[in-house]
Write a protein that holds these residues in place. Structure first.
Motif, PDB file in Angstrom:
ATOM      1  N   VAL A  16       0.859  -1.190   0.000  1.00 14.32           N
ATOM      2  CA  VAL A  16       0.000   0.000   0.000  1.00 14.32           C
ATOM      3  C   VAL A  16       0.888   1.231   0.000  1.00 14.32           C
ATOM      4  CG1 VAL A  16      -0.264  -0.303   2.502  1.00 14.32           C
ATOM      5  CG2 VAL A  16      -1.728   1.310   1.344  1.00 14.32           C
ATOM      6  N   LYS A  17       0.555   2.173  -0.879  1.00 15.78           N
ATOM      7  CA  LYS A  17       1.414   3.361  -1.008  1.00 15.78           C
ATOM      8  C   LYS A  17       0.588   4.602  -1.288  1.00 15.78           C
ATOM      9  CE  LYS A  17       4.855   5.388  -4.153  1.00 15.78           C
ATOM     10  NZ  LYS A  17       5.999   5.159  -5.045  1.00 15.78           N
ATOM     11  N   THR A  18       0.835   5.671  -0.501  1.00 12.70           N
ATOM     12  CA  THR A  18       0.293   6.977  -0.887  1.00 12.70           C
ATOM     13  C   THR A  18       1.424   7.983  -1.083  1.00 12.70           C
ATOM     14  OG1 THR A  18       0.039   7.986   1.304  1.00 12.70           O
ATOM     15  CG2 THR A  18      -1.751   6.551   0.566  1.00 12.70           C
ATOM     16  N   GLY A  19       2.648   7.644  -0.621  1.00 11.94           N
ATOM     17  CA  GLY A  19       3.756   8.587  -0.766  1.00 11.94           C
ATOM     18  C   GLY A  19       5.093   7.928  -0.468  1.00 11.94           C
ATOM     19  N   GLY A  20       6.097   8.764  -0.259  1.00  9.96           N
ATOM     20  CA  GLY A  20       7.467   8.292  -0.116  1.00  9.96           C
ATOM     21  C   GLY A  20       7.680   7.335   1.052  1.00  9.96           C
ATOM     22  N   LEU A  21       6.921   7.511   2.128  1.00 10.77           N
ATOM     23  CA  LEU A  21       7.052   6.620   3.284  1.00 10.77           C
ATOM     24  C   LEU A  21       6.953   5.151   2.861  1.00 10.77           C
ATOM     25  CD1 LEU A  21       6.949   5.732   6.274  1.00 10.77           C
ATOM     26  CD2 LEU A  21       4.545   6.427   6.317  1.00 10.77           C
ATOM     27  N   ALA A  22       6.051   4.861   1.950  1.00 11.58           N
ATOM     28  CA  ALA A  22       5.858   3.477   1.505  1.00 11.58           C
ATOM     29  C   ALA A  22       7.101   2.945   0.796  1.00 11.58           C
ATOM     30  CB  ALA A  22       4.653   3.386   0.571  1.00 11.58           C
ATOM     31  N   ASP A  23       7.727   3.789  -0.027  1.00 12.22           N
ATOM     32  CA  ASP A  23       8.947   3.372  -0.721  1.00 12.22           C
ATOM     33  C   ASP A  23      10.033   3.024   0.303  1.00 12.22           C
ATOM     34  OD1 ASP A  23       7.813   3.820  -3.215  1.00 12.22           O
ATOM     35  OD2 ASP A  23       8.598   5.834  -3.420  1.00 12.22           O
ATOM     36  N   VAL A  24      10.152   3.887   1.312  1.00 11.75           N
ATOM     37  CA  VAL A  24      11.203   3.716   2.320  1.00 11.75           C
ATOM     38  C   VAL A  24      10.932   2.465   3.164  1.00 11.75           C
ATOM     39  CG1 VAL A  24      12.319   4.768   4.328  1.00 11.75           C
ATOM     40  CG2 VAL A  24      11.639   6.196   2.383  1.00 11.75           C
ATOM     41  N   SER A 297       3.490  13.944  -8.301  1.00 12.76           N
ATOM     42  CA  SER A 297       3.438  14.509  -6.955  1.00 12.76           C
ATOM     43  C   SER A 297       2.046  14.502  -6.344  1.00 12.76           C
ATOM     44  CB  SER A 297       3.910  15.965  -7.025  1.00 12.76           C
ATOM     45  OG  SER A 297       3.940  16.566  -5.767  1.00 12.76           O
ATOM     46  N   ARG A 298       2.020  14.467  -5.012  1.00 11.92           N
ATOM     47  CA  ARG A 298       0.798  14.862  -4.328  1.00 11.92           C
ATOM     48  C   ARG A 298       0.581  16.341  -4.666  1.00 11.92           C
ATOM     49  NH1 ARG A 298       1.338  15.521   0.865  1.00 11.92           N
ATOM     50  NH2 ARG A 298       3.563  15.146   1.061  1.00 11.92           N
ATOM     51  N   LEU A 299      -0.656  16.733  -4.826  1.00  9.18           N
ATOM     52  CA  LEU A 299      -0.928  18.141  -5.109  1.00  9.18           C
ATOM     53  C   LEU A 299      -1.299  18.813  -3.797  1.00  9.18           C
ATOM     54  CD1 LEU A 299      -2.963  17.715  -8.433  1.00  9.18           C
ATOM     55  CD2 LEU A 299      -0.500  18.090  -8.117  1.00  9.18           C
ATOM     56  N   GLN A 302       2.474  22.134   0.210  1.00  6.98           N
ATOM     57  CA  GLN A 302       3.884  21.769   0.449  1.00  6.98           C
ATOM     58  C   GLN A 302       4.665  21.671  -0.854  1.00  6.98           C
ATOM     59  OE1 GLN A 302       4.597  17.839   2.168  1.00  6.98           O
ATOM     60  NE2 GLN A 302       6.713  17.868   1.476  1.00  6.98           N
ATOM     61  N   LYS A 303       4.034  21.112  -1.864  1.00  4.91           N
ATOM     62  CA  LYS A 303       4.761  20.766  -3.085  1.00  4.91           C
ATOM     63  C   LYS A 303       4.940  21.947  -4.043  1.00  4.91           C
ATOM     64  CE  LYS A 303       5.209  16.414  -1.876  1.00  4.91           C
ATOM     65  NZ  LYS A 303       6.521  15.786  -1.636  1.00  4.91           N
ATOM     66  N   GLY A 304       4.459  23.143  -3.640  1.00  7.11           N
ATOM     67  CA  GLY A 304       4.704  24.350  -4.434  1.00  7.11           C
ATOM     68  C   GLY A 304       3.969  24.381  -5.766  1.00  7.11           C
ATOM     69  N   ILE A 351      -4.922  13.657 -13.595  1.00  5.39           N
ATOM     70  CA  ILE A 351      -5.253  13.655 -12.174  1.00  5.39           C
ATOM     71  C   ILE A 351      -5.467  12.203 -11.769  1.00  5.39           C
ATOM     72  CG2 ILE A 351      -6.947  14.373 -10.434  1.00  5.39           C
ATOM     73  CD1 ILE A 351      -5.273  16.705 -11.521  1.00  5.39           C
ATOM     74  N   GLY A 352      -4.713  11.744 -10.792  1.00  5.03           N
ATOM     75  CA  GLY A 352      -4.862  10.355 -10.362  1.00  5.03           C
ATOM     76  C   GLY A 352      -3.568   9.838  -9.787  1.00  5.03           C
ATOM     77  N   TYR A 353      -3.526   8.547  -9.567  1.00  4.97           N
ATOM     78  CA  TYR A 353      -2.337   7.909  -9.008  1.00  4.97           C
ATOM     79  C   TYR A 353      -2.018   6.698  -9.869  1.00  4.97           C
ATOM     80  CZ  TYR A 353       1.043   6.264  -5.708  1.00  4.97           C
ATOM     81  OH  TYR A 353       2.233   5.873  -5.144  1.00  4.97           O
ATOM     82  N   GLY A 378      12.442  13.665  -0.107  1.00  3.44           N
ATOM     83  CA  GLY A 378      12.132  13.771  -1.529  1.00  3.44           C
ATOM     84  C   GLY A 378      12.672  12.547  -2.243  1.00  3.44           C
ATOM     85  N   LEU A 379      11.836  11.920  -3.025  1.00  3.04           N
ATOM     86  CA  LEU A 379      12.290  10.746  -3.776  1.00  3.04           C
ATOM     87  C   LEU A 379      12.269  10.998  -5.269  1.00  3.04           C
ATOM     88  CD1 LEU A 379      10.525   7.954  -1.697  1.00  3.04           C
ATOM     89  CD2 LEU A 379      12.982   8.394  -1.856  1.00  3.04           C
ATOM     90  N   THR A 380      11.348  11.865  -5.737  1.00  2.51           N
ATOM     91  CA  THR A 380      11.222  11.981  -7.193  1.00  2.51           C
ATOM     92  C   THR A 380      12.467  12.626  -7.818  1.00  2.51           C
ATOM     93  OG1 THR A 380       9.938  14.014  -6.996  1.00  2.51           O
ATOM     94  CG2 THR A 380       8.693  11.977  -7.235  1.00  2.51           C
TER      95      THR A 380
HETATM   96  P1  ADP Z   1       5.822  12.566  -0.411  1.00  2.00           P
HETATM   97  O1  ADP Z   1       6.114  11.344   0.393  1.00  2.00           O
HETATM   98  O2  ADP Z   1       5.868  13.839   0.355  1.00  2.00           O
HETATM   99  O3  ADP Z   1       4.571  12.447  -1.208  1.00  2.00           O
HETATM  100  P2  ADP Z   1       8.234  11.831  -1.908  1.00  2.00           P
HETATM  101  O4  ADP Z   1       8.940  12.516  -3.033  1.00  2.00           O
HETATM  102  O5  ADP Z   1       9.053  11.437  -0.733  1.00  2.00           O
HETATM  103  O6  ADP Z   1       7.001  12.754  -1.492  1.00  2.00           O
HETATM  104  O7  ADP Z   1       7.559  10.476  -2.443  1.00  2.00           O
HETATM  105  C1  ADP Z   1       6.503  10.489  -3.340  1.00  2.00           C
HETATM  106  C2  ADP Z   1       6.359   9.085  -3.921  1.00  2.00           C
HETATM  107  O8  ADP Z   1       5.020   8.931  -4.384  1.00  2.00           O
HETATM  108  C3  ADP Z   1       7.252   8.833  -5.102  1.00  2.00           C
HETATM  109  O9  ADP Z   1       7.531   7.451  -5.184  1.00  2.00           O
HETATM  110  C4  ADP Z   1       6.353   9.283  -6.281  1.00  2.00           C
HETATM  111  O10 ADP Z   1       6.739   8.669  -7.482  1.00  2.00           O
HETATM  112  C5  ADP Z   1       5.013   8.787  -5.799  1.00  2.00           C
HETATM  113  N1  ADP Z   1       3.855   9.520  -6.317  1.00  2.00           N
HETATM  114  C6  ADP Z   1       3.364  10.718  -5.898  1.00  2.00           C
HETATM  115  N2  ADP Z   1       2.249  11.039  -6.577  1.00  2.00           N
HETATM  116  C7  ADP Z   1       2.013  10.032  -7.441  1.00  2.00           C
HETATM  117  C8  ADP Z   1       1.005   9.768  -8.427  1.00  2.00           C
HETATM  118  N3  ADP Z   1       0.011  10.626  -8.639  1.00  2.00           N
HETATM  119  N4  ADP Z   1       1.080   8.622  -9.148  1.00  2.00           N
HETATM  120  C9  ADP Z   1       2.094   7.751  -8.937  1.00  2.00           C
HETATM  121  N5  ADP Z   1       3.071   7.935  -8.033  1.00  2.00           N
HETATM  122  C10 ADP Z   1       3.040   9.058  -7.288  1.00  2.00           C
END
Ligand code: ADP
Length: 477
Positions: A16-24, A297-299, A302-304, A351-353, A378-380
């Protein structure tokens, strides 16, 4: 002997992933194994992943975890343990919210995850595995160190990692008894945060060690500008805190994988041009002469993204193009939609993930834009470096730690890997975008920068070594 670490998180790749925490959280167990760390990861069995526990036997149970039965299940051949507590986690919608917004009981739900972690620290799993260290991530695991301390039955030491201090897990003080927290700790030097409770603050006070995801953010957190009200707590614990830069899982993020795109590498760049053409086509824009930028990115504020909206017209007028994939704030989604309507040839918006699309974007683009107001790690930008997709970043947090700005010295010494801007506003972003267009015309320099970027090693080994060292140091104490 391997040191045993229970990682406690609300999300982890590939589950499950919504952001960078999941990657880490997903990458750490693999990376740490090389340093003789046996990490197991506890996360909630949300509905979309709950089927994975079918037919499995629980390795830990509690008949009443915050109002209902709970069990932990080991997923075969993975380091993941799903905490099944249907009254808290078996819901329609995402980990934190549904179409109506954030769940009203998030503080309660993740306090329960943290409480389960504390109980597991005492009893271990059915196979006799008892953690030496509990490593909690962000506010969702914030109360775990507090529970471990308050119950006093485990010798487990705890580490808290701040992935983003903007999210602090607040709850009204009246929740104190429901969250099984010790009432006598409700004071400004304890669990209280301006009259309420903050799960993150609790973790920062009670953990034996604190880490955050870049050295620069570790420094920034001590200031009022970045500490978001917790700078005093951070300053008080600065001697027990480390900034450990996040890494990249190159098994997932590599141009040589070619998952859904033409593979290429630092020495064979040709495939990238094909991906570029395909990317412009996929987003329905004209392939530009000038750089093709992406945002993934999340919109959010924070993300400018508001700065980007102001800077884009001049960038498009100068020939630049952009493909953006993101979701979040409804106002930003709308404003981006309006720009997309105004510049249909230049600006493709999704718009989406979409994880697969994100990979294709890194594979095809020339630059990745990260104009964040603050950015813990930041991962991107790191994915951009790996793909030779030069990062254009705000010089803050982990972005400043990882991108070498193409100033004269960096260009002369052939070490530049991207562009950055220090004053974080739309004007500065616009000027760096225009600079990227000029730089891109100088094909030789651009290609050198691509090679520098792709040659930079941001793998997990360095970070894993640092985490392993902290675990060992605490375990010995
Ligand atoms: P944050 O955790 O603050 O969202 P990070 O840069 O640490 O920012 O990590 C964001 C992660 O989520 C990256 O792996 C990025 O590719 C992914 N990500 C963000 N938005 C989307 C999206 N709309 N679709 C796919 N991946 C996304």
């Amino acid at each position: 002997m391997a040191i045993k670490v229970l990682s406690v998180t609300s999300e982890a790749v590939p589950l499950v992933k919504t952001g960078g925490l999941a990657d880490v959280a997903g990458a750490l167990p693999k990376a740490l194994a090389a340093f003789d760390v046996d990490m197991r990861v506890l996360l909630p069995a949300y509905r979309p992943i709950r089927a994975k526990i079918n037919d499995a036997k629980p390795v830990w149970t509690d008949h009443n975890l915050f109002g209902g039965p709970a069990s932990a299940f080991a997923l075969v051949d993975t380091p993941f343990y799903l905490l099944d507590a249907p009254h808290l986690f078996d819901r329609e919608g995402g980990p934190y919210s549904d179409s109506h917004g954030d769940y009203g009981d998030n503080a309660f739900r993740f306090a329960a995850l943290s409480f389960a972690a504390a109980l597991i620290a005492e009893a271990g799993f059915a196979d006799g595995w008892v953690p030496d260290i509990m490593h909690g991530h962000d506010w969702q695991a914030g109360f775990a160190p507090t529970y471990i301390k308050a119950r006093g039955r485990a010798s487990t030491k705890s580490v808290m990692t701040i992935h983003n201090i903007a999210f602090q897990g607040w709850a009204p003080a009246s929740e104190l008894p429901h969250l099984m927290l010790p009432a006598e700790r409700f004071s400004p030097d304890g669990l209280e945060y301006y009259g309420a409770l903050s799960a993150l603050k609790a973790g920062l006070i009670d953990a034996d060690w604190i880490t955050t995801v870049s050295p620069n953010y570790a420094d920034e957190l001590k200031t009022g500008q970045f500490g978001m009200g917790l700078e005093g707590v951070i300053r008080g614990r600065a001697h027990q805190m480390s900034g450990i830069l996040n890494g990249v899982d190159y098994e997932i993020w590599s141009p040589e994988k070619g998952d859904g795109f033409t593979p290429y590498s630092r020495t064979k760049l040709a495939g990238k041009a094909k991906n570029r053409t395909a990317l412009a086509a996929e987003f329905g824009i004209a392939e530009p002469e000038a750089p093709l930028a992406i945002v993934v990115s999340r919109l959010s504020d924070q993300k400018g993204m508001d700065l980007l909206i102001d800077a884009l017209p001049a960038y498009f007028a100068a020939g630049g193009a952009l493909c953006l994939l993101g979701s979040g704030d409804a106002g930003l989604e709308r404003a981006l939609g309006e720009i997309a309507n105004r510049f249909p040839d230049r600006f493709g918006l999704r718009i989406g993930y979409d994880e697969g699309l994100a990979h294709r974007m890194f594979a095809g683009a020339d630059t990745v834009l990260v104009p964040s107001r603050f950015e813990p790690g930041g991962l991107t930008q790191l994915y951009g470096l790996a793909f030779g997709t030069l990062p254009i970043v705000a010089a803050t947090g982990g972005l400043a730690d990882t991108v070498v700005h193409a100033n004269i010295a960096a260009l002369q010494n052939n070490v530049a890997t991207g562009l950055s801007f220090a004053r974080i506003d739309a004007e500065a972003l616009q000027s760096v975008l225009l600079r990227s267009i000029a730089l891109y015309r100088d094909k030789k320099t651009w290609q050198k920068m691509m090679k520098n970027a792709m040659g930079a090693d941001f793998g997990w080994a360095r970070a894993a070594a640092s985490y392993a060292e902290i675990y060992r140091m605490l375990h010995k104490k």
